[in-house]
Write an enzyme that holds these catalytic residues in place. Structure first.
Site, mmCIF file in Angstrom:
data_model
loop_
_atom_site.group_PDB
_atom_site.id
_atom_site.type_symbol
_atom_site.label_atom_id
_atom_site.label_comp_id
_atom_site.label_asym_id
_atom_site.label_seq_id
_atom_site.Cartn_x
_atom_site.Cartn_y
_atom_site.Cartn_z
ATOM 1 N N ALA A 69 -10.547 0.569 -7.165
ATOM 2 C CA ALA A 69 -9.315 1.430 -6.938
ATOM 3 C C ALA A 69 -8.533 1.159 -8.166
ATOM 4 C CB ALA A 69 -8.775 0.867 -5.554
ATOM 5 N N HIS A 191 -8.637 8.224 -3.527
ATOM 6 C CA HIS A 191 -8.653 7.310 -2.426
ATOM 7 C C HIS A 191 -7.893 7.811 -1.288
ATOM 8 C CE1 HIS A 191 -9.753 3.786 -0.040
ATOM 9 N NE2 HIS A 191 -9.529 2.883 -1.190
ATOM 10 N N GLY A 192 -8.501 8.512 -0.015
ATOM 11 C CA GLY A 192 -7.753 8.794 0.917
ATOM 12 C C GLY A 192 -8.029 8.202 2.153
ATOM 13 N N TYR A 196 -4.341 3.321 3.112
ATOM 14 C CA TYR A 196 -3.497 3.293 1.768
ATOM 15 C C TYR A 196 -2.802 4.559 1.988
ATOM 16 C CZ TYR A 196 -6.365 -0.727 0.434
ATOM 17 O OH TYR A 196 -7.003 -1.885 0.519
ATOM 18 N N GLY A 313 -21.359 -0.624 5.714
ATOM 19 C CA GLY A 313 -21.734 -1.708 5.668
ATOM 20 C C GLY A 313 -23.105 -2.000 5.317
ATOM 21 N N GLY A 335 -22.059 -1.645 -1.038
ATOM 22 C CA GLY A 335 -20.873 -2.598 -1.577
ATOM 23 C C GLY A 335 -21.471 -4.033 -1.932
#
Length: 379
Positions: A69, A191-192, A196, A313, A335
């Site tokens: 980000a 980034h939604g 945030y 995940g 990730g």
């Protein structure tokens, strides 16, 4: 013997997760995506040279990477040492990182981010209040930072954006997108998700506005869609993706009807013709644990006509492969598995054992440890 080994590797290549995919103008060689992962190693909010090795380690020919980000303005930051993309010096710092990825044949999108109320005055210009859709503070107070670098500070009460100020934030996203393309990125992801700023407008348990940006579902989605429209007009919709987490309650941000919210956004984004929709699965209600749920992304998948990326995940090759094989998604973002296995694509291709990740080193102040020192299969 050599021929047998080649045939064995070819057979292992023939799983859905490792097949090519055309994403708008981009030709991907496989369906494995590096998820956006904050690493807190961009000192003074500026990307550092050690990020070249980090990203190129995880680059494959025709593979898609999404950057950590990156703040769109000086008010965007909510964590220590996250990168920015609003200054000329940020653009110049990103250039060699992007070049490193391109030199290995990778496709690189920059995630554009504003933390909103998930911040503290210490990160804000002149110690001002963080901005948000609301003036309600986060009730689930906690330190801001990561393991090994805890900061003794709660999230600060936010300033409710005026309509005029919202226009300024939309313009910040537009400029940041332009900067990302100048830095060499192939596209941008808005980034939604995860509670945030954009998510703070989307979710009705946060957004308590009574103007055109609050109340109804259409009004709550107005700001995010105006951001997407402005960014698409600037760089081209074929270079724009969006990340959403309608079912999650990260950072004290939840919605009373996440299914309807998700489908509405997916359909609206499809009408705007963006490149991809990247969604965090319903089972990831909290940030670090998966839970059993009957909810599914099937309706969102059906509503969005572009490439559909899921995250949730994933660590197991076969589980991710089933998602693609069943048509539930076009691509799967990894990730922790990609963090701990820089050669994840090769390991999946050979069905090889994976390294275990070490959570205690995710956010430490180190350009090597827990960052670029995970072993490759060849090691």
């Amino acid at each position: 013997m050599e021929k047998q080994e080649e045939e064995k590797e070819t057979r292992m290549d023939c799983i859905a997760l490792l097949t090519p995919h055309k994403m708008e103008t981009f030709h991907l060689s496989h369906r494995i995506v590096l998820a956006p992962l904050s690493r807190l190693r961009s000192y003074s909010f500026t990307p550092q040279p050690h990020a070249i090795l980090y990203y190129t380690q995880r680059t494959t020919e025709g593979g898609l990477l999404i950057s950590e980000a990156s703040g769109i303005s000086e008010t965007a930051q909510g964590l220590p040492n996250t990168p920015g993309i609003w200054k000329k010096e940020h653009v110049e710092a990103w250039k060699p990182i992007v070049k490193g990825v391109h030199d290995k044949g990778g496709i690189f999108f920059c995630q554009l981010w504003h933390s909103g109320r998930v911040s503290n005055n210490v990160y804000q210009p002149n110690s001002r209040s963080p901005i948000s859709s609301t003036d309600k503070p986060i009730l689930n107070q906690q330190f801001i930072g990561g393991s090994e670098r805890e900061i003794d500070a709660n999230y600060s009460p936010p300033h409710r954006l005026t309509v005029e100020e919202i226009s300024g934030v939309i313009n910040d996203f537009r400029i940041a997108a332009k900067n990302a393309i100048e830095a060499g990125f192939d596209g941008v992801e808005i980034h939604g998700a995860n509670g945030y700023l954009i998510d703070q407008f989307l979710k009705n348990q946060v957004n308590d506005r009574t103007d055109q940006y609050g109340g109804s579902l259409q009004n709550r989605c107005r700001f995010p869609l105006e951001v997407i429209k402005a960014v698409s007009d600037e760089v081209g919709s074929e270079k724009v993706g969006m990340r959403l987490s309608p079912f999650a309650n990260y950072n004290d941000s939840a919605d009373s009807d996440p299914h309807t919210l998700g489908v509405f956004m997916a359909d609206s984004l499809s009408q705007l013709g963006i490149c991809y929709c990247h969604v965090i699965e319903p089972r990831m209600v909290t940030q670090f644990e998966r839970v059993e749920t009957r909810e599914s992304l099937a309706e969102m998948r059906k509503a969005f006509k572009g490439s559909f990326i899921v995250a949730g995940g994933y660590y197991d090759r076969d589980e991710a492969n089933r998602v693609v094989e069943n048509g539930d998604a076009d691509l799967v973002a990894f990730g922790r598995a990609f963090l701990a296995n820089p050669d994840l694509v090769k390991r999946f291709r050979l069905n090889a054992r994976l390294n275990e990740y070490d959570r205690s080193t995710f956010y430490i102040d180190a350009p090597v440890v827990g960052y670029t020192d995970y072993p490759f299969l060849d090691d």
